[in-house]
Design an enzyme around this catalytic site. Structure first.
Site, PDB file in Angstrom:
ATOM      1  N   ARG A 227       0.741 -13.187   0.720  1.00  0.00           N
ATOM      2  CA  ARG A 227       0.822 -11.898   1.605  1.00  0.00           C
ATOM      3  C   ARG A 227       2.278 -11.652   1.877  1.00  0.00           C
ATOM      4  O   ARG A 227       3.341 -12.311   1.986  1.00  0.00           O
ATOM      5  CB  ARG A 227       0.265 -12.266   3.123  1.00  0.00           C
ATOM      6  CG  ARG A 227      -1.149 -12.240   3.101  1.00  0.00           C
ATOM      7  CD  ARG A 227      -2.080 -10.743   3.126  1.00  0.00           C
ATOM      8  NE  ARG A 227      -3.558 -10.908   3.000  1.00  0.00           N
ATOM      9  CZ  ARG A 227      -4.286 -11.060   1.861  1.00  0.00           C
ATOM     10  NH1 ARG A 227      -3.798 -10.986   0.484  1.00  0.00           N
ATOM     11  NH2 ARG A 227      -5.563 -10.971   1.998  1.00  0.00           N
ATOM     12  N   HIS A 275      -0.016  -5.908  -5.935  1.00  0.00           N
ATOM     13  CA  HIS A 275      -1.006  -6.634  -5.282  1.00  0.00           C
ATOM     14  C   HIS A 275      -2.240  -6.748  -6.143  1.00  0.00           C
ATOM     15  O   HIS A 275      -3.381  -6.381  -5.870  1.00  0.00           O
ATOM     16  CB  HIS A 275      -1.311  -5.937  -3.902  1.00  0.00           C
ATOM     17  CG  HIS A 275      -2.074  -7.063  -3.101  1.00  0.00           C
ATOM     18  ND1 HIS A 275      -2.112  -7.088  -1.722  1.00  0.00           N
ATOM     19  CD2 HIS A 275      -3.093  -7.927  -3.257  1.00  0.00           C
ATOM     20  CE1 HIS A 275      -2.875  -7.975  -1.152  1.00  0.00           C
ATOM     21  NE2 HIS A 275      -3.492  -8.564  -2.482  1.00  0.00           N
TER      22      HIS A 275
HETATM   23  P1  NDP Z   1      -7.324 -21.636   1.730  1.00  0.00           P
HETATM   24  O1  NDP Z   1      -7.760 -21.363   3.124  1.00  0.00           O
HETATM   25  O2  NDP Z   1      -8.345 -22.268   0.922  1.00  0.00           O
HETATM   26  O3  NDP Z   1      -5.877 -22.766   1.632  1.00  0.00           O
HETATM   27  C1  NDP Z   1      -4.941 -22.422   2.471  1.00  0.00           C
HETATM   28  C2  NDP Z   1      -3.753 -23.568   2.472  1.00  0.00           C
HETATM   29  O4  NDP Z   1      -2.899 -23.126   3.246  1.00  0.00           O
HETATM   30  C3  NDP Z   1      -4.566 -24.889   2.868  1.00  0.00           C
HETATM   31  O5  NDP Z   1      -3.941 -25.956   1.985  1.00  0.00           O
HETATM   32  C4  NDP Z   1      -3.859 -25.166   4.154  1.00  0.00           C
HETATM   33  O6  NDP Z   1      -3.471 -26.337   4.711  1.00  0.00           O
HETATM   34  C5  NDP Z   1      -2.281 -24.543   3.936  1.00  0.00           C
HETATM   35  N1  NDP Z   1      -1.867 -23.896   5.097  1.00  0.00           N
HETATM   36  C6  NDP Z   1      -2.418 -23.099   6.182  1.00  0.00           C
HETATM   37  N2  NDP Z   1      -1.698 -22.968   7.272  1.00  0.00           N
HETATM   38  C7  NDP Z   1      -0.461 -23.664   7.003  1.00  0.00           C
HETATM   39  C8  NDP Z   1       0.650 -24.296   7.599  1.00  0.00           C
HETATM   40  N3  NDP Z   1       0.972 -23.623   8.902  1.00  0.00           N
HETATM   41  N4  NDP Z   1       1.759 -25.017   7.166  1.00  0.00           N
HETATM   42  C9  NDP Z   1       1.570 -25.569   5.813  1.00  0.00           C
HETATM   43  N5  NDP Z   1       0.283 -25.339   5.134  1.00  0.00           N
HETATM   44  C10 NDP Z   1      -0.676 -24.385   5.720  1.00  0.00           C
HETATM   45  O7  NDP Z   1      -6.723 -20.292   0.951  1.00  0.00           O
HETATM   46  P2  NDP Z   1      -6.689 -19.624  -0.555  1.00  0.00           P
HETATM   47  O8  NDP Z   1      -6.202 -20.695  -1.199  1.00  0.00           O
HETATM   48  O9  NDP Z   1      -8.139 -19.277  -0.812  1.00  0.00           O
HETATM   49  O10 NDP Z   1      -5.840 -18.489  -0.300  1.00  0.00           O
HETATM   50  C11 NDP Z   1      -4.582 -18.251   0.114  1.00  0.00           C
HETATM   51  C12 NDP Z   1      -4.116 -17.027   0.439  1.00  0.00           C
HETATM   52  O11 NDP Z   1      -4.038 -16.193  -0.917  1.00  0.00           O
HETATM   53  C13 NDP Z   1      -5.214 -15.996   1.227  1.00  0.00           C
HETATM   54  O12 NDP Z   1      -5.143 -16.158   2.653  1.00  0.00           O
HETATM   55  C14 NDP Z   1      -4.752 -14.718   0.724  1.00  0.00           C
HETATM   56  O13 NDP Z   1      -3.575 -14.183   1.708  1.00  0.00           O
HETATM   57  C15 NDP Z   1      -4.047 -14.790  -0.552  1.00  0.00           C
HETATM   58  N6  NDP Z   1      -4.758 -14.007  -1.671  1.00  0.00           N
HETATM   59  C16 NDP Z   1      -3.832 -13.173  -2.282  1.00  0.00           C
HETATM   60  C17 NDP Z   1      -4.535 -12.656  -3.249  1.00  0.00           C
HETATM   61  C18 NDP Z   1      -3.606 -11.418  -4.247  1.00  0.00           C
HETATM   62  O14 NDP Z   1      -4.347 -10.814  -5.152  1.00  0.00           O
HETATM   63  N7  NDP Z   1      -2.469 -11.359  -4.175  1.00  0.00           N
HETATM   64  C19 NDP Z   1      -5.951 -12.818  -3.915  1.00  0.00           C
HETATM   65  C20 NDP Z   1      -6.481 -13.747  -3.101  1.00  0.00           C
HETATM   66  C21 NDP Z   1      -6.148 -14.291  -2.092  1.00  0.00           C
HETATM   67  P3  NDP Z   1      -4.841 -27.522   4.739  1.00  0.00           P
HETATM   68  O15 NDP Z   1      -5.157 -27.925   3.466  1.00  0.00           O
HETATM   69  O16 NDP Z   1      -3.964 -28.518   5.677  1.00  0.00           O
HETATM   70  O17 NDP Z   1      -5.812 -26.639   5.686  1.00  0.00           O
HETATM   71  C1  OXD Z   2      -7.487 -11.337  -1.085  1.00  0.00           C
HETATM   72  C2  OXD Z   2      -6.683 -10.173  -1.519  1.00  0.00           C
HETATM   73  O1  OXD Z   2      -7.039 -11.858   0.393  1.00  0.00           O
HETATM   74  O2  OXD Z   2      -7.200  -9.577  -2.553  1.00  0.00           O
HETATM   75  O3  OXD Z   2      -8.627 -11.551  -1.559  1.00  0.00           O
HETATM   76  O4  OXD Z   2      -5.350 -10.246  -1.340  1.00  0.00           O
END
Ligand code: NDP
Ligand code: OXD
Length: 312
Positions: A227, A275
């Site tokens: 993000r 994006h």
């Molecule tokens: P998940 O919820 O599966 O994973 C999130 C990870 O981040 C987990 O490992 C979590 O830790 C970790 N995390 C959360 N908060 C913290 C913190 N404060 N400190 C350290 N680690 C933290 O998310 P996804 O992998 O599915 O997606 C990640 C992000 O990718 C989405 O939220 C979205 O914003 C972005 N995205 C972007 C896209 C694009 O096209 N650019 C497309 C799709 C997604 P823990 O394992 O301990 O819970």
């Molecule tokens: C998502 C994205 O969060 O596309 O799926 O950014």
């Protein structure tokens, strides 16, 4: 009656496929004639302020986005479970982006582009993949898929997450107290975190200054595919100019679309994409959400439910 309400998503992409998958249940849009109290599921991306008005029978919100940061800020968000998009196709697309940019920075693409422009023959050898550390912030669905795809390429891998994760071949770090240790030997920093109050602005000057400096010629690189709220763009501009960072790949921005006035556009070692790292695919999306609805209607628990207290 089960009603799925398609809130703000592209009707041409999603509507007919949902109708085919969920028939005979009605799939409606705001302009259609229906009683809002009958709506049990709503499928949203970035819902309008009035999107949830009158949905007194709502059971679940289905989020087209894997990231739910914008949705959680909705001023009238109903207190029902939110199911986010988790999908192999989405993960694969994201990993394609991550692998492309990691290998580009590892092979000193910026450096050799500059040499080519200057017609300069300059043999600098990139370190071996095994000598190059890729540090991934976020070890959830997308982080774990990126690891699966990067591992066979031979990189040294490390991860940073909120809670401890044990993944074979990955050096795991967890929690704020281990953030600096995680950064210390990282050459290419990949951000796949959700945007929460804890992670906002994490890509800043302080973070960049803690990355390893002596492995990649030109300096360490960052890749942000999560993000725009994670990054301080003024800090990135400065770090790319003064050599704190050798390069940056950015798919997301503080303001989207990225304004034409942004200095990022003109920086040669900044690789901008609009994006598009991973799009939600309607075929697998319709299959995923339809299955969730069908199972939930027979009393099975929901999957991939957002923890509102954590913000992801
Ligand atoms: P998940 O919820 O599966 O994973 C999130 C990870 O981040 C987990 O490992 C979590 O830790 C970790 N995390 C959360 N908060 C913290 C913190 N404060 N400190 C350290 N680690 C933290 O998310 P996804 O992998 O599915 O997606 C990640 C992000 O990718 C989405 O939220 C979205 O914003 C972005 N995205 C972007 C896209 C694009 O096209 N650019 C497309 C799709 C997604 P823990 O394992 O301990 O819970
Ligand atoms: C998502 C994205 O969060 O596309 O799926 O950014």
């Amino acid at each position: 009656m089960l009603l799925l309400h398609l809130s703000d998503v592209d009707e041409a992409r999603w509507g007919e496929q949902f109708r085919a998958a969920l028939g005979p249940y009605p799939v409606v849009r705001r302009r259609d004639d229906f009683d809002p109290a009958d709506v049990r599921y709503i499928f949203v991306w970035k819902p309008q302020p009035d999107a949830f008005d009158g949905l007194s029978g709502l059971k679940t919100i289905l989020s087209l986005g894997a990231g739910v940061d914008a949705l959680l800020k909705h001023p009238a968000l109903p207190d029902v479970p939110i199911v986010r998009f988790v999908d192999q196709d989405l993960s694969q697309r994201m990993s394609d982006y991550v692998v492309a940019h990691v290998t580009m920075h590892h092979r000193l693409y910026t450096r050799f582009q500059a040499d080519q422009k200057a017609r300069r023959w300059n043999q600098i050898y990139p370190p071996a993949a095994s000598e190059t550390t890729v540090g991934i912030m976020g070890m959830g669905v997308l982080g774990q898929d990126a690891v699966r795809r990067l591992k066979p390429l031979g990189f040294a891998l490390r991860s940073w997450s909120r809670t401890a994760r044990t993944i074979e071949g990955v050096e795991g770090f967890a929690g704020a107290e281990y953030f600096d240790a995680f950064l210390a030997d990282t050459d290419i920093l990949v951000n796949l975190l959700p945007l929460t109050p804890e992670t906002a602005g994490i890509l800043n000057s302080d973070t960049f200054g803690k990355l390893r400096r002596d492995k990649l010629s030109g300096g360490p690189a960052i890749i942000n595919a999560a993000r725009g709220g994670h990054q301080r763009e003024a800090d990135i501009v400065k770090a790319l100019a003064d050599g704190t960072l050798g390069a940056a790949s950015l798919d997301v921005f503080e303001t989207e679309p990225l304004p034409a006035s942004s200095p990022l556009w003109a920086i040669e070692n900044c690789y901008i994409t609009p994006h598009i790292a991973a799009i939600s695919n309607e075929k697998s999306g319709v299959a995923y959400f339809s299955e969730i609805i069908r199972k939930h209607e027979t009393g099975e628990p929901l999957i991939n439910v957002v923890d509102r207290s954590l913000g992801y």
